[in-house]
Design an enzyme around this catalytic site. Structure first.
Site, PDB file in Angstrom:
ATOM      1  N   HIS A 187       7.340   7.051  -3.537  1.00  0.00           N
ATOM      2  CA  HIS A 187       6.856   6.003  -4.443  1.00  0.00           C
ATOM      3  C   HIS A 187       7.975   5.243  -5.165  1.00  0.00           C
ATOM      4  CE1 HIS A 187       2.849   7.090  -3.537  1.00  0.00           C
ATOM      5  NE2 HIS A 187       2.707   8.083  -4.386  1.00  0.00           N
TER       6      HIS A 187
ATOM      7  N   HIS B 267      -2.425   3.180  -7.124  1.00  0.00           N
ATOM      8  CA  HIS B 267      -2.627   4.628  -7.050  1.00  0.00           C
ATOM      9  C   HIS B 267      -3.674   5.103  -8.066  1.00  0.00           C
ATOM     10  CE1 HIS B 267      -1.718   8.802  -6.292  1.00  0.00           C
ATOM     11  NE2 HIS B 267      -0.630   8.521  -5.578  1.00  0.00           N
TER      12      HIS B 267
ATOM     13  N   GLU C 274      -5.122   4.946  -1.260  1.00  0.00           N
ATOM     14  CA  GLU C 274      -3.939   4.105  -1.406  1.00  0.00           C
ATOM     15  C   GLU C 274      -3.783   3.228  -0.162  1.00  0.00           C
ATOM     16  OE1 GLU C 274      -0.636   6.896  -2.444  1.00  0.00           O
ATOM     17  OE2 GLU C 274      -2.310   8.302  -2.628  1.00  0.00           O
TER      18      GLU C 274
END
Length: 354
Positions: free
Chosen positions: A110, A181, A319
């Site tokens: 991420h 997210h 996601e």
């Protein structure tokens, strides 16, 4: 105060010298989304259930301070510059090798130590139902090349759809993979489990991974496996099945390869229903994949909204994104962005009730 009961004053502050505040989007039906420009995070999302009662369907915190000290820093956040994992944090671009921070086992996750979920975005609320967020990720930030200008538009329309548009452009070749997210519980944040949610995934294939959640490469068919949601199943029906991939993820934490007629087509990816509230969420996206994560690692030790705690499997994430480790897998859709190109991605979260 807004319909969520959140106090905007609790979200005011300064991070990295930039002002943070809470923004409220509403529509004519009474639906409401609150968004904080720290991490571009969706803090609450209220939609009507089968009786017309508003239900907050995302997990989150009640103050900026809680977000700054969160046990789960991605609640509702936009993740980037590259969402999901890059194997060993390494990639090669135009003959040059780059090494990113390792922050998830042996991999980079991420966007690194301080990805887009931990920066303050510039915000402009255009009207009662639209918020525009922008951020300049400078050349070398978290090890990525190029000055990357990113723009996100959140739009809560009259059909109870939260539409998210992502745009990005760069001044030198780089890589981009953006997602939101949010942790969803369609029975309401604070409900202890999503295992009763009924789920359909419009994907005949998924990406099996190694024990560190890096895909092996080629997709596998979901048919005959616990990953088959081409017909409706509850999330919990096979989440503890004796299957190596389930064991690796401690549940579902895998990227599905969406069925697409055309590249970049905005198509239906997910349909999820709570039997308790009757709330239906349908997700349409232009992305080629969607990572389903059943919150298998949530600690549940920090208080969230309304005095609630969020234990493992009390939410599910969808996601929408390009595939994990795409830059190191030549057969995957490319996440390379070059100067003069515009990265554009769409995801719509559409709510109704049965």
């Amino acid at each position: 105060m807004n319909k969520s009961g959140l106090n905007p004053a609790d979200f005011e502050g300064t991070v990295d010298g930039k002002e943070v505040k809470l923004y409220v989007l509403t529509n004519k039906n009474g639906a409401e989304a609150t968004i904080i420009n720290y991490g571009a995070k969706i803090v609450s999302l209220l939609v009507p259930d089968r009786d017309g009662k508003l239900v907050d369907v995302v997990l989150g915190h009640k103050s900026l301070n809680d977000y700054l000290n969160s046990e789960e820093p991605t609640y509702g956040a936009v993740c980037g510059r590259v969402a999901n994992r890059i194997a060993k944090g390494k990639f090669t671009l135009e003959g040059k090798e780059y090494q990113l921070a390792i922050n998830n086992g042996p991999n980079s996750l991420h966007g690194g130590i301080k990805g887009f979920q931990a920066v303050v975005w510039d915000a402009k609320q255009e009207d009662e139902n639209k918020l525009v967020l922008t951020y300049l990720s400078k050349d070398g930030e978290e090890g990525y090349p190029g000055n990357l200008k990113v723009r996100i538009i959140y739009h809560l329309n009259k059909y109870n759809q939260l539409k998210v548009k992502y745009e990005a452009e760069t001044d030198q070749t780089t890589i981009v993979n953006l997602t939101n997210h949010s942790y969803f519980n369609l029975s309401g944040e604070g409900d202890p489990s999503v295992l009763d949610h009924r789920l359909t995934m419009y994907a005949g294939h998924y990406l099996p991974t190694d024990s560190t959640a890096i895909p092996y490469g080629q997709p596998d068919k979901v048919a005959g496996t616990p990953f088959d949601f081409t017909t409706e199943h509850t999330i919990g029906e096979r989440i503890d099945a004796e299957h190596q991939q389930i064991t690796f993820g401690k549940g579902y934490d895998h990227c599905y390869v969406l069925d697409k007629f055309e590249k970049d087509e905005q198509s239906l990816a997910v349909k999820c229903i709570s039997p308790k509230t009757g709330i239906i969420m349908e997700i349409y996206t232009s992305e080629p994949g969607v990572q389903i994560y059943t919150a298998n690692w949530l600690p549940g030790k920090q208080e969230g909204k309304n005095g609630h705690y969020y234990p493992e499997r009390s939410a599910v994430c969808f996601e929408t994104q390009h595939f994990p480790d795409s830059i190191n897998q030549p057969s995957y859709p490319s996440i390379v962005l070059k100067p003069g190109e515009l990265f554009v991605s769409y995801t719509d979260f559409c709510f109704s009730a049965e």
